[in-house]
Design an enzyme around this catalytic site. Structure first.
Site, short mmCIF file in Angstrom:
data_model
loop_
_atom_site.label_atom_id
_atom_site.label_comp_id
_atom_site.label_asym_id
_atom_site.label_seq_id
_atom_site.Cartn_x
_atom_site.Cartn_y
_atom_site.Cartn_z
N TYR A 3 8.16 13.98 -21.68
CA TYR A 3 9.02 14.91 -20.88
C TYR A 3 10.35 15.02 -20.86
CZ TYR A 3 4.85 13.14 -17.35
OH TYR A 3 3.62 13.12 -16.93
N TYR A 55 7.36 12.05 -3.50
CA TYR A 55 7.41 10.42 -3.19
C TYR A 55 8.57 9.78 -2.52
CZ TYR A 55 7.41 5.67 -4.89
OH TYR A 55 7.09 4.52 -5.15
N THR A 91 11.16 0.57 -3.40
CA THR A 91 11.80 1.20 -4.59
C THR A 91 13.04 1.63 -5.10
OG1 THR A 91 11.17 3.02 -6.34
CG2 THR A 91 10.64 3.74 -4.10
N ASP A 92 13.86 1.33 -6.24
CA ASP A 92 15.27 2.15 -6.32
C ASP A 92 15.05 3.53 -6.24
OD1 ASP A 92 13.24 2.61 -8.47
OD2 ASP A 92 15.34 2.22 -9.59
N GLU A 93 13.51 4.44 -6.54
CA GLU A 93 14.50 5.57 -6.23
C GLU A 93 14.65 6.39 -5.08
OE1 GLU A 93 11.20 8.61 -7.95
OE2 GLU A 93 10.42 6.31 -9.43
N ALA A 123 1.04 -1.32 -0.04
CA ALA A 123 -0.15 0.50 -0.31
C ALA A 123 1.09 1.08 0.14
CB ALA A 123 -0.97 -0.27 1.45
N LYS A 127 9.24 7.42 0.49
CA LYS A 127 9.44 5.67 0.52
C LYS A 127 10.90 5.75 1.71
CE LYS A 127 7.61 3.00 -1.67
NZ LYS A 127 6.26 1.95 -0.99
P1 NAD Z 1 -0.82 1.70 -7.00
O1 NAD Z 1 -0.74 2.99 -7.03
O2 NAD Z 1 -0.86 0.88 -7.67
O3 NAD Z 1 -1.20 0.59 -5.98
C1 NAD Z 1 -1.35 1.63 -4.44
C2 NAD Z 1 -2.29 0.78 -4.15
O4 NAD Z 1 -2.67 0.91 -2.77
C3 NAD Z 1 -3.42 0.93 -4.55
O5 NAD Z 1 -4.51 -0.15 -4.64
C4 NAD Z 1 -4.49 2.18 -3.05
O6 NAD Z 1 -5.96 1.71 -3.51
C5 NAD Z 1 -3.69 1.25 -2.06
N1 NAD Z 1 -3.75 2.77 -1.22
C6 NAD Z 1 -3.49 3.58 -1.60
N2 NAD Z 1 -3.25 4.23 0.03
C7 NAD Z 1 -3.66 3.37 0.99
C8 NAD Z 1 -4.17 3.80 2.51
N3 NAD Z 1 -3.44 4.69 3.24
N4 NAD Z 1 -4.48 2.54 3.27
C9 NAD Z 1 -4.64 0.92 2.17
N5 NAD Z 1 -3.99 1.20 1.09
C10 NAD Z 1 -4.18 2.00 0.04
O7 NAD Z 1 0.67 1.13 -6.73
P2 NAD Z 1 1.90 0.03 -6.92
O8 NAD Z 1 2.50 0.54 -8.64
O9 NAD Z 1 0.97 -1.52 -7.46
O10 NAD Z 1 3.29 -0.11 -6.01
C11 NAD Z 1 3.20 -0.50 -5.12
C12 NAD Z 1 4.18 -0.76 -4.22
O11 NAD Z 1 5.24 -0.83 -5.20
C13 NAD Z 1 3.84 0.50 -3.82
O12 NAD Z 1 4.72 -0.02 -2.17
C14 NAD Z 1 5.16 1.40 -4.82
O13 NAD Z 1 5.95 2.01 -3.50
C15 NAD Z 1 6.30 0.19 -4.97
N6 NAD Z 1 6.85 0.26 -6.48
C16 NAD Z 1 6.10 0.25 -7.18
C17 NAD Z 1 7.01 -0.08 -8.64
C18 NAD Z 1 6.14 0.53 -9.88
O14 NAD Z 1 7.04 0.64 -10.75
N7 NAD Z 1 5.01 0.67 -10.13
C19 NAD Z 1 8.44 -0.09 -8.50
C20 NAD Z 1 9.12 0.08 -7.14
C21 NAD Z 1 8.28 -0.08 -6.10
O1 DAU Z 2 11.31 3.64 -10.52
C1 DAU Z 2 10.27 3.07 -9.22
C2 DAU Z 2 9.31 3.74 -9.53
O2 DAU Z 2 8.90 3.62 -10.91
C3 DAU Z 2 8.18 3.19 -8.89
O3 DAU Z 2 8.98 3.57 -7.04
C4 DAU Z 2 6.77 4.68 -8.46
O4 DAU Z 2 6.15 4.18 -8.04
C5 DAU Z 2 7.01 4.17 -10.88
O5 DAU Z 2 5.74 5.00 -10.68
C6 DAU Z 2 7.48 4.87 -11.13
O6 DAU Z 2 8.04 6.17 -10.98
P1 DAU Z 2 8.92 6.41 -13.06
O7 DAU Z 2 8.45 8.01 -11.90
O8 DAU Z 2 9.86 6.46 -13.42
O9 DAU Z 2 7.46 6.62 -12.95
P2 DAU Z 2 6.71 6.86 -14.57
O10 DAU Z 2 5.65 5.51 -15.34
O11 DAU Z 2 6.04 7.81 -14.07
O12 DAU Z 2 7.64 7.61 -15.56
C7 DAU Z 2 8.26 7.14 -16.38
C8 DAU Z 2 9.61 7.78 -17.19
O13 DAU Z 2 8.93 8.26 -18.31
C9 DAU Z 2 9.59 8.58 -16.24
O14 DAU Z 2 11.23 9.32 -16.94
C10 DAU Z 2 8.98 10.32 -17.13
C11 DAU Z 2 8.74 9.58 -18.18
N1 DAU Z 2 7.50 9.72 -18.72
C12 DAU Z 2 5.90 9.97 -18.10
C13 DAU Z 2 4.93 9.82 -18.44
C14 DAU Z 2 3.95 9.45 -16.96
C15 DAU Z 2 7.02 10.95 -19.30
O15 DAU Z 2 8.05 10.62 -20.98
N2 DAU Z 2 5.95 11.24 -20.49
C16 DAU Z 2 4.52 10.77 -19.30
O16 DAU Z 2 3.09 10.51 -19.70
#
Ligand code: NAD
Ligand code: DAU
Length: 336
Positions: A207, A150, A123-125, A80, A154
């Protein structure tokens, strides 16, 4: 085994629950989710037919509720979070409430209920940005240097999780994963935004100069990494998870999608204003999880992208309303 999954109605949590139920059907899964804009309970409606899966609506920052849902739980996996960098620029508060305060509430309840493992998805961020010129990769030794609200939230949550290991002996593990993509990803994120734009006859917004680099990983590979850490990871340890061996920048990625979707790259790309504080490059070394736990990604980028494009082509009803919400968020952001 009784497992509490938080954020299981989101992208990675949904993929984790589907995978876990398929491979460990005897486990009892509780999916605790607040159902923010990013959560969709219907992702898992098939599982609602079994007695092994229960959905509970709630907020991880609500201590009483968290205590109640944690009773009798053996294992917690905390997905979450508020997860989108652009939304953290527009409204950081929700990121602190869920990612920091929410994680704290879970840790307290986990300690009180003596869970056998608390796994935190990160996350790696948290490591900040690498330069385009460098060949360096993030690893478990890299110093934290987050740059967006963000990633700062994290990073704070990771520090808290480890503090509960060092101070109170809570058996925690953390995975710091790179950018995921695949089925059920909310169309605000780059890959599903590109695919859904093209399916609607709209251009891909790039972007800045498009030379930003991310380390893309197919979501099932991330799920397998989490399973490996749950099975064999050592309490107190963190594991970095990444997908690619060579850098792929955003323009190259967009062109790969255009190729799969048979679109002319000269007509379907549009350069737009850059994200504030946009991190240049992420690259992750996954040597430790490979050597210690034998994990490696199974999907090539090409295979993962093809599977993802085909999922969005076949699941338009899943994303249509989400797409409207995501694009209206972007329109509001552009006005600021
Ligand atoms: P997402 O935004 O798709 O889903 C987040 C979920 O958490 C949703 O279902 C939302 O309803 C729930 N949520 C939000 N706030 C909450 C709260 N206060 N209580 C209970 N539930 C809550 O996110 P995701 O992309 O599936 O990411 C999941 C995890 O992985 C996160 O911790 C994110 O930081 C991490 N992560 C994501 C990525 C990526 O590329 N998406 C990469 C590395 C790590
Ligand atoms: O690195 C892990 C992270 O990856 C997770 O922790 C985050 O939850 C997840 O959202 C993601 O973060 P980013 O910011 O890297 O992902 P995003 O998909 O928003 O953007 C990926 C790259 O693409 C970034 O360099 C921004 C760029 N971008 C993004 C959007 C939405 C564009 O150029 N155009 C776009 O419309």
């Amino acid at each position: 085994m009784k497992i509490l999954i938080t954020g299981g109605a989101g992208f990675i949590g949904t993929n984790f629950i589907l995978y876990h139920h398929q491979h460990f059907p005897q486990d009892q899964i509780i999916n605790f989710d607040k159902l923010t804009y990013a959560g969709d309970k219907s992702n898992l409606k098939e599982l609602e037919k079994t007695s092994r899966y229960h959905f509970v609506l709630g907020d991880i920052a609500d201590r009483k509720m968290v205590d109640r849902v944690m009773r009798g739980v053996d294992l917690v996996v905390n997905f979450a979070a508020e997860s989108h960098v652009d939304r953290s620029i527009a409204n950081p508060r929700a990121f602190l409430e869920t990612n920091v305060l929410g994680t704290y509430c879970l840790l307290e309840a986990a300690l009180e209920n003596k869970v056998s493992r608390f796994h935190h998805i990160s996350t790696d961020e948290v490591f900040g940005a690498l330069s385009l010129a460098s060949k360096n990769k993030f690893s478990e030794q890299t110093k934290y240097d987050p740059s967006s609200p963000y990633s700062a939230s994290k990073a704070a949550s990771d520090h808290l999780v480890l503090s509960y290991y060092h101070t109170f002996g809570l058996p925690v593990t953390i995975t710091n994963c790179s950018n995921n993509y695949g089925p059920y990803q909310y169309p605000e994120k780059f890959i599903p935004r590109m695919i859904t734009n093209l399916l609607l006859g709209q251009k891909i917004p790039i972007y800045g100069d498009g030379k930003h680099v991310r380390d893309w990983l197919y979501v099932e590979d991330h799920v397998r990494a989490v399973e490996a850490v749950l099975a064999h990871g050592k309490p107190g340890e963190t594991y970095c998870v990444g997908g690619l061996k060579k850098d792929v920048n955003n323009l190259t990625l967009a062109k790969a999608i255009l190729k799969i979707m048979k679109k002319d790259p000269d007509k379907w790309l549009e350069f737009v204003s850059d994200r504030a504080g946009h991190d240049r490059r992420y690259a992750v070394s996954w040597q430790k999880i490979n050597q210690d736990l034998g994990w490696e990604p199974k999907y090539s980028l090409e295979e993962g992208l093809r599977a993802t494009v085909s999922w969005y082509q076949n699941n338009q009803t899943w994303w249509q309303n989400k797409k409207k919400e995501a694009e209206s968020f972007y329109q509001e952001l552009a006005k600021k």
